[in-house]
Design an enzyme around this catalytic site. Structure first.
Site, short mmCIF file in Angstrom:
data_model
loop_
_atom_site.label_atom_id
_atom_site.label_comp_id
_atom_site.label_asym_id
_atom_site.label_seq_id
_atom_site.Cartn_x
_atom_site.Cartn_y
_atom_site.Cartn_z
N ARG A 186 10.57 -2.10 7.17
CA ARG A 186 9.66 -2.98 7.90
C ARG A 186 9.67 -4.39 7.34
NH1 ARG A 186 6.13 1.25 9.99
NH2 ARG A 186 4.48 0.40 11.28
N ARG A 243 -1.59 -5.49 13.70
CA ARG A 243 -0.30 -4.83 13.45
C ARG A 243 0.82 -5.52 14.23
NH1 ARG A 243 -1.86 0.90 15.14
NH2 ARG A 243 0.35 1.39 14.93
P1 ADP Z 1 3.29 2.34 14.01
O1 ADP Z 1 4.76 2.56 14.02
O2 ADP Z 1 2.59 3.02 15.11
O3 ADP Z 1 2.91 0.92 13.82
P2 ADP Z 1 3.19 3.78 11.48
O4 ADP Z 1 2.62 5.14 11.57
O5 ADP Z 1 4.66 3.64 11.32
O6 ADP Z 1 2.65 2.99 12.72
O7 ADP Z 1 2.52 3.00 10.23
C1 ADP Z 1 1.13 2.90 10.05
C2 ADP Z 1 0.83 1.94 8.90
O8 ADP Z 1 1.40 2.43 7.68
C3 ADP Z 1 1.41 0.54 9.05
O9 ADP Z 1 0.59 -0.29 9.84
C4 ADP Z 1 1.49 0.09 7.57
O10 ADP Z 1 0.24 -0.32 7.08
C5 ADP Z 1 1.89 1.37 6.86
N1 ADP Z 1 3.36 1.50 6.76
C6 ADP Z 1 4.15 2.40 7.40
N2 ADP Z 1 5.45 2.23 7.11
C7 ADP Z 1 5.51 1.17 6.26
C8 ADP Z 1 6.57 0.47 5.61
N3 ADP Z 1 7.85 0.83 5.78
N4 ADP Z 1 6.25 -0.58 4.79
C9 ADP Z 1 4.98 -0.94 4.61
N5 ADP Z 1 3.92 -0.35 5.21
C10 ADP Z 1 4.17 0.70 6.02
#
Ligand code: ADP
Length: 222
Positions: A88, A171
């Protein structure tokens, strides 16, 4: 094969990850799900991540990189895996490239699910999730068979706290500011852009036709 499902929050990554997993028989790894599991288990890591996730921000690169490094070396990842929601940040993408090379794995194939931003907020409002198996539903397009109940395990569905509109908008902003630039990092990788503003069935068909080509190329090389 290492697959990377990339796209903004609410673009359908979770739904497609589940379909791809069933079809290819490879595990899908969601760093978001891993963090929510830590949170549910009440670990220190979960407590640390909680406030960041609740505000729509990103958990630190070191933490997710470490989590991912351990996860992709589990035996179920031997024949490949799908990454959902990782990398991300550009730092995470650089870390992943180096990690795959170090483990002797092929570079990631990127599947970018592209959805216009104005469609995402509408989708999020009708999104529900099973807290037990993490299956995602949409009350308008993919409702459960019995209202409010997961088809697979009968658990009562919930709205994720970070799907509340103000957090969701945050987000989206995080995605635009920090995550979208990751795409530029992948310009020299195998990259496929897939229109995500269609039904899950259509999107999955587009993905399978891309992957069938990739798989036949792979077998020609090997
Ligand atoms: P979506 O894809 O629906 O936005 P996720 O379930 O992938 O949600 O992620 C939820 C939250 O978890 C993110 O908004 C972030 O805060 C955290 N998160 C998930 N993956 C990462 C990542 N690779 N790096 C940093 N934070 C992460």
């Amino acid at each position: 094969m290492v697959l990377l499902l990339f796209g903004p929050p609410g673009c359908g990554k979770g739904t497609q990850a589940r379909l791809i997993t069933n079809w290819m028989k490879i595990p899908s790894i969601s760093t978001g799900e891993m963090l929510r599991a830590e949170l549910r288990a009440g670990t220190e890591l979960g407590r640390m991540a909680q406030s960041i996730m609740a505000a729509g921000g990103l958990v630190g690169d070191d933490i997710v990189n470490q989590m991912l490094t351990a996860r992709i070396q589990c035996p179920d990842c031997r024949n490949g895996f799908l990454l959902d929601g990782y990398p991300r940040t550009v730092e995470q993408a650089e870390f992943l490239d180096a990690l795959l090379a170090r483990l002797g794995l092929p570079p990631a194939i990127v599947l970018h699910l592209d959805v216009p931003e104005d469609a995402l907020v509408g989708r999020m409002i009708s999104r529900r999730q099973c807290p037990t198996c993490s299956r995602v539903y949409n009350l308008l397009h993919q409702p459960p068979k019995s209202p409010g109940i997961c088809d697979d395990d009968g658990t009562a569905l919930i709205t994720r706290k970070d799907d509340r509109e103000h957090v969701f908008r945050e987000r989206l902003k995080t995605y635009d500011d920090v995550t979208r630039p990751v795409l530029a990092h992948y310009h020299d990788h195998t990259y496929h852009q897939i229109r995500g503003d269609r039904s899950p069935g259509y999107i999955f068909e587009a993905i399978t036709s891309v992957l069938e080509k990739e798989l036949s190329g792979e077998s020609l090389v090997n």
